[in-house]
Design an enzyme around this catalytic site. Sequence first.
Site, PDB file in Angstrom:
ATOM      1  N   SER A 148       0.842  -1.189   0.000  1.00 35.15           N
ATOM      2  CA  SER A 148       0.000   0.000   0.000  1.00 35.15           C
ATOM      3  C   SER A 148       0.881   1.244   0.000  1.00 35.15           C
ATOM      4  CB  SER A 148      -0.899   0.020   1.238  1.00 35.15           C
ATOM      5  OG  SER A 148      -1.512   1.294   1.423  1.00 35.15           O
ATOM      6  N   TYR A 194      -1.097  -0.328  10.272  1.00 41.04           N
ATOM      7  CA  TYR A 194      -1.226  -0.722   8.866  1.00 41.04           C
ATOM      8  C   TYR A 194      -0.052  -0.164   8.061  1.00 41.04           C
ATOM      9  CZ  TYR A 194      -3.406  -1.273   4.236  1.00 41.04           C
ATOM     10  OH  TYR A 194      -3.680  -1.604   2.933  1.00 41.04           O
TER      11      TYR A 194
END
Length: 255
Positions: free
Chosen positions: A145, A158
Amino acid sequence: MNSFWQLSGYRALVTGGTKGIGEAIVNQLLEFGAEVFIVARDNDLLQQKLTKYRQSGFVVDGLAIDVSKIGAVAELIEIVKNRWGKLDILINNAGTNIRKPTIDYTTEEFDQLLNTNLRAGYELSKAAYPLLKASGKGSIVFVSSVSGLTHTSSGSIYGMTKAALHQLTRNLAVEWAPDGIRVNTIAPWYVLTPLAEPVLTNPEKLEGILKRTPMGRTGKPEEIAAAVSFLCLPAAGYITGQTIAVDGGMTSWGM
């Protein structure tokens, strides 16, 4: 088709392969001619997908298992080894998220995110190493990501796990290059998937996301899958150790 642009005879293992980006990756690898082994947690959905692919004439199999659980990776690799004896492509796509301010995370949530987003891919790559080496043309692709490249509102844990994948990519690429194994990462910005849907269906949050995106739209699962598939092709045979942002220009657009 030029052999540089096809995967006929290749064998691929894809985690998180029944939804969103993972499903799109499976679709494209099959279309390029690969035989695919799909891993996902939902057995009912997995069986539905396998039936659909087989009815279309594709060579595909799968296993319902949670790769973040202790012992799951060893079981999975043993099955793949017995089936194929080697592995050409490993797509570490399984991931999850819990969006919270940093001070609100529990230890259990930290462990869940770390185990799913980082440890599972690390352990699976390590366990698959002998099979990828036996291939002589092994390719690992992590689906990460842009949260591992810059700040986003997806949460500190995350982002931390995704950044760690980028460093893991560099280390494994250098360490395993003599064994004929390439390692790369694709880092998407927002794509309409089940994981991102709660954010993208919020008009206020969507507006903020689009303001950070030069192309003025979110990505499509097929566009992320195309980048992943390319890195698996012989045409990408001199690319390793790279993290490629597929983000509509988001990471290139400063303040």
